[in-house]
Write an enzyme that holds these catalytic residues in place. Structure first.
Site, PDB file in Angstrom:
ATOM      1  N   ASP A  29      25.006  31.946  29.724  1.00  0.00           N
ATOM      2  CA  ASP A  29      25.851  31.205  30.606  1.00  0.00           C
ATOM      3  C   ASP A  29      26.454  30.012  29.942  1.00  0.00           C
ATOM      4  O   ASP A  29      27.268  29.406  30.216  1.00  0.00           O
ATOM      5  CB  ASP A  29      25.321  30.725  31.962  1.00  0.00           C
ATOM      6  CG  ASP A  29      25.095  31.909  33.076  1.00  0.00           C
ATOM      7  OD1 ASP A  29      25.961  32.885  32.707  1.00  0.00           O
ATOM      8  OD2 ASP A  29      24.516  31.728  34.155  1.00  0.00           O
ATOM      9  N   SER A  78      28.535  37.229  41.987  1.00  0.00           N
ATOM     10  CA  SER A  78      27.968  37.264  40.513  1.00  0.00           C
ATOM     11  C   SER A  78      26.627  38.494  40.795  1.00  0.00           C
ATOM     12  O   SER A  78      26.302  38.644  41.599  1.00  0.00           O
ATOM     13  CB  SER A  78      27.216  35.973  40.223  1.00  0.00           C
ATOM     14  OG  SER A  78      26.470  36.140  39.096  1.00  0.00           O
ATOM     15  N   HIS A 107      71.309  58.167  24.124  1.00  0.00           N
ATOM     16  CA  HIS A 107      70.232  57.699  23.193  1.00  0.00           C
ATOM     17  C   HIS A 107      70.646  58.423  21.849  1.00  0.00           C
ATOM     18  O   HIS A 107      70.519  57.895  21.029  1.00  0.00           O
ATOM     19  CB  HIS A 107      68.904  58.215  23.648  1.00  0.00           C
ATOM     20  CG  HIS A 107      68.163  57.525  24.558  1.00  0.00           C
ATOM     21  ND1 HIS A 107      68.719  57.036  26.014  1.00  0.00           N
ATOM     22  CD2 HIS A 107      66.941  56.753  24.778  1.00  0.00           C
ATOM     23  CE1 HIS A 107      67.817  56.380  26.480  1.00  0.00           C
ATOM     24  NE2 HIS A 107      66.873  56.036  25.780  1.00  0.00           N
ATOM     25  N   GLU A 135      65.175  65.366  26.343  1.00  0.00           N
ATOM     26  CA  GLU A 135      65.019  64.830  27.413  1.00  0.00           C
ATOM     27  C   GLU A 135      66.394  64.389  28.366  1.00  0.00           C
ATOM     28  O   GLU A 135      66.215  63.986  29.446  1.00  0.00           O
ATOM     29  CB  GLU A 135      64.521  63.330  27.161  1.00  0.00           C
ATOM     30  CG  GLU A 135      63.071  63.496  26.276  1.00  0.00           C
ATOM     31  CD  GLU A 135      62.344  62.029  26.145  1.00  0.00           C
ATOM     32  OE1 GLU A 135      63.151  61.044  26.182  1.00  0.00           O
ATOM     33  OE2 GLU A 135      61.269  61.934  25.909  1.00  0.00           O
ATOM     34  N   GLU A 193      27.627  42.952  35.907  1.00  0.00           N
ATOM     35  CA  GLU A 193      28.235  41.930  35.202  1.00  0.00           C
ATOM     36  C   GLU A 193      27.111  41.607  34.186  1.00  0.00           C
ATOM     37  O   GLU A 193      27.550  41.391  32.953  1.00  0.00           O
ATOM     38  CB  GLU A 193      28.244  40.640  36.157  1.00  0.00           C
ATOM     39  CG  GLU A 193      28.808  39.414  35.382  1.00  0.00           C
ATOM     40  CD  GLU A 193      28.936  38.516  36.308  1.00  0.00           C
ATOM     41  OE1 GLU A 193      29.511  37.241  36.119  1.00  0.00           O
ATOM     42  OE2 GLU A 193      28.268  38.396  37.632  1.00  0.00           O
ATOM     43  N   HIS A 194      25.886  41.368  34.447  1.00  0.00           N
ATOM     44  CA  HIS A 194      24.747  40.892  33.668  1.00  0.00           C
ATOM     45  C   HIS A 194      23.819  41.982  33.727  1.00  0.00           C
ATOM     46  O   HIS A 194      23.166  42.455  34.633  1.00  0.00           O
ATOM     47  CB  HIS A 194      24.080  39.620  33.834  1.00  0.00           C
ATOM     48  CG  HIS A 194      24.953  38.549  34.274  1.00  0.00           C
ATOM     49  ND1 HIS A 194      25.420  38.004  35.404  1.00  0.00           N
ATOM     50  CD2 HIS A 194      25.870  37.861  33.249  1.00  0.00           C
ATOM     51  CE1 HIS A 194      26.430  37.027  35.227  1.00  0.00           C
ATOM     52  NE2 HIS A 194      26.550  36.892  34.237  1.00  0.00           N
ATOM     53  N   TYR A 197      41.003  28.223  36.073  1.00  0.00           N
ATOM     54  CA  TYR A 197      40.636  27.750  37.616  1.00  0.00           C
ATOM     55  C   TYR A 197      39.006  27.518  36.952  1.00  0.00           C
ATOM     56  O   TYR A 197      38.263  28.355  36.608  1.00  0.00           O
ATOM     57  CB  TYR A 197      40.351  29.176  38.382  1.00  0.00           C
ATOM     58  CG  TYR A 197      40.103  28.574  39.946  1.00  0.00           C
ATOM     59  CD1 TYR A 197      41.212  28.162  40.730  1.00  0.00           C
ATOM     60  CD2 TYR A 197      38.830  28.522  40.352  1.00  0.00           C
ATOM     61  CE1 TYR A 197      40.900  27.847  41.964  1.00  0.00           C
ATOM     62  CE2 TYR A 197      38.686  28.228  41.411  1.00  0.00           C
ATOM     63  CZ  TYR A 197      39.531  27.839  42.359  1.00  0.00           C
ATOM     64  OH  TYR A 197      39.162  27.430  43.778  1.00  0.00           O
ATOM     65  N   GLN A 252      20.767  34.283  39.295  1.00  0.00           N
ATOM     66  CA  GLN A 252      22.149  34.588  39.608  1.00  0.00           C
ATOM     67  C   GLN A 252      22.171  34.713  41.264  1.00  0.00           C
ATOM     68  O   GLN A 252      23.334  34.262  41.836  1.00  0.00           O
ATOM     69  CB  GLN A 252      22.380  36.115  39.341  1.00  0.00           C
ATOM     70  CG  GLN A 252      22.414  36.105  37.745  1.00  0.00           C
ATOM     71  CD  GLN A 252      23.728  35.036  37.185  1.00  0.00           C
ATOM     72  OE1 GLN A 252      24.894  35.010  37.579  1.00  0.00           O
ATOM     73  NE2 GLN A 252      22.917  34.283  36.509  1.00  0.00           N
ATOM     74  N   HIS A 284      23.713  31.538  43.154  1.00  0.00           N
ATOM     75  CA  HIS A 284      25.437  31.387  42.995  1.00  0.00           C
ATOM     76  C   HIS A 284      25.840  31.178  44.298  1.00  0.00           C
ATOM     77  O   HIS A 284      26.634  30.156  44.690  1.00  0.00           O
ATOM     78  CB  HIS A 284      26.071  32.470  42.304  1.00  0.00           C
ATOM     79  CG  HIS A 284      25.997  32.135  40.742  1.00  0.00           C
ATOM     80  ND1 HIS A 284      26.831  30.783  40.368  1.00  0.00           N
ATOM     81  CD2 HIS A 284      25.455  32.600  39.593  1.00  0.00           C
ATOM     82  CE1 HIS A 284      26.568  30.958  38.973  1.00  0.00           C
ATOM     83  NE2 HIS A 284      25.884  31.891  38.463  1.00  0.00           N
TER      84      HIS A 284
END
Length: 426
Positions: free
Chosen positions: A359, A235, A418, A413, A325-326, A127, A257, A260
């Protein structure tokens, strides 16, 4: 921008710094409706939503961008733009080549061989945001790790303009990367088409890349049918500065930022005594000078926060709590912060490492966790496009060595079948 002091206003600071909690909302309900419509009506729904949300009138034949348009876009770019893309791609590739995971095997006595094999997923949808701005850099950051991993098929979706036109730099970058599958759709309908295999698009195994709230909601709803990188929110930037940091640097990086969108989160943690009058004057000057002042002003007024602290440890404590984020550290001896910082998507040290350099051309990935999820998420990497498979091969002697303990655990178990599957062979 709201200015708070720590610890006297700790309660209010914590309210501003609390992680995002995702909940059922109108956005998620609408995204679910769009996904259901795409599942039921395919291309008709995708075209309808693209006309409604992007103003582009498309047909089933025009959803996909012709391959020769990709080449034309690359050829039509300025030499300077092509060189910048090539330069950035080279640095991104060199950094991400180091991330290739290794397969391994263990060979034991008595014919026991164990292996862990790493292979690439078969396909991924990328995307690439459009709308208020177009981001060819996001295409590089998403596609290059996938190509290094060995993903065979990459499909790009990106929102078109009103005339159905996709930013030519995105198309040219796709050609440069060798990607031939590009669709002029975005939003929740684009995510749904990739995940469900609709509108002439073959479904993919994973969808990566940031988008708006509807894109994030669609990815979250479709997770499980397909894999996703993360649920990206607005952001964020958190800057730790002190009295040695030039105010213009601080403000410029906050605005980098904030531009944005109106929901971006710009935060300053200032160690020492901040000249509030000078800071606000510089903020006003740079906002007024910006072509994207409307977005910046809304972000600064809505989410902008400056916190005054007195010690390095207090700044680190708040940064870890926010898990941004940053995270920029523009103080004296910035590297001394590193052992104190636990939660951040990416850390930028020193006066000459502004976030925007990351970036575009530094090399590390700029697809980063947001909304406090840096506490447990990592930047996009080569490993996000790979999966592991365990391989076991055991001889009769090896089964005798391992069997008794396995039988006992199965019986503990209460799983008799098994145990029996092993007993038969002994």
């Amino acid at each position: 921008m709201l200015i708070l002091k720590y610890p006297s206003q700790k309660k209010k600071i914590l309210e501003r710094f609390s992680p995002v909690i995702f909940h059922q909302s109108d956005v998620e309900k609408r995204a679910a409706e769009i996904i259901a419509a795409v599942q039921k009506r395919g291309a008709k729904a995708v075209i309808e939503f693209t006309r409604r949300f992007d103003g582009a009138r498309l047909t089933p034949a025009t959803l996909r961008v012709p391959a020769n348009d990709l080449k034309k876009s690359w050829d039509g770019m300025s030499a300077e733009t092509r060189a910048a893309i090539e330069f950035a791609a080279d640095r991104i590739e060199k950094f991400h080549l180091k991330q290739r995971p290794q397969s391994y095997f263990i060979s034991e006595k008595n014919g026991i061989r164990l292996e862990y094999r790493q292979t690439a997923i078969s396909s991924a949808g990328l995307y690439v945001p459009g709308g208020t701005a177009a981001y060819p850099s996001s295409l590089l950051m998403n596609a290059i790790p996938a190509k290094i991993a060995g993903v065979e098929r990459l499909a790009i979706i990106t929102p078109p303009g009103k005339m159905g036109i996709v930013n030519p730099v995105i198309l040219g970058a796709a050609h440069f990367l060798g990607i031939k599958e590009v669709y002029r759709i975005g939003g929740a309908q684009g995510v749904a088409a990739l995940a469900l295999g609709a509108a002439g698009i073959q479904c993919v195994d994973k969808i990566v890349g940031p988008g708006n709230a509807y894109v994030a909601a669609a990815k979250r709803l479709l997770y499980g049918l397909i894999d996703i990188d993360m649920v990206a929110g607005p952001s964020e930037i958190l800057i730790i500065a002190d009295e040695t940091t030039p105010l213009p640097y601080i403000v410029a990086d906050l605005l980098s930022q904030a531009e944005h969108d109106a929901l971006a989160v710009p935060i300053l943690i200032y160690i020492g005594r901040l000249n509030e009058k000078a800071f606000k004057a510089e903020l006003k000057r740079q906002i007024e000078a910006s072509p994207r002042s409307d977005f910046i002003r809304q972000a600064i007024e809505g989410q902008g926060t400056a916190v005054i602290v007195q010690r390095r440890e207090q700044a680190a404590e708040l940064a870890n709590l926010k898990a941004p984020e940053h995270l920029e550290v523009m103080t004296e001896e910035a590297e001394k912060f590193v052992p104190l910082l636990k939660n951040a998507g990416a850390i930028f040290l020193g006066l000459f490492t502004p976030e925007p350099i990351g970036d575009y051309v530094a090399g590390p990935n700029h697809v980063l966790p947001t909304g406090g999820t840096a506490r447990f998420f990592s930047p996009l990497s080569v490993t996000d496009f790979m999966k592991g498979t365990s391989i076991l091969q055991i001889s009769q002697k090896g089964l005798r060595q391992l069997g008794a303990a396995a039988i006992h655990l199965a019986e503990v178990e209460g799983l008799d079948a098994h145990a029996q599957a092993i007993k038969l062979r002994l």
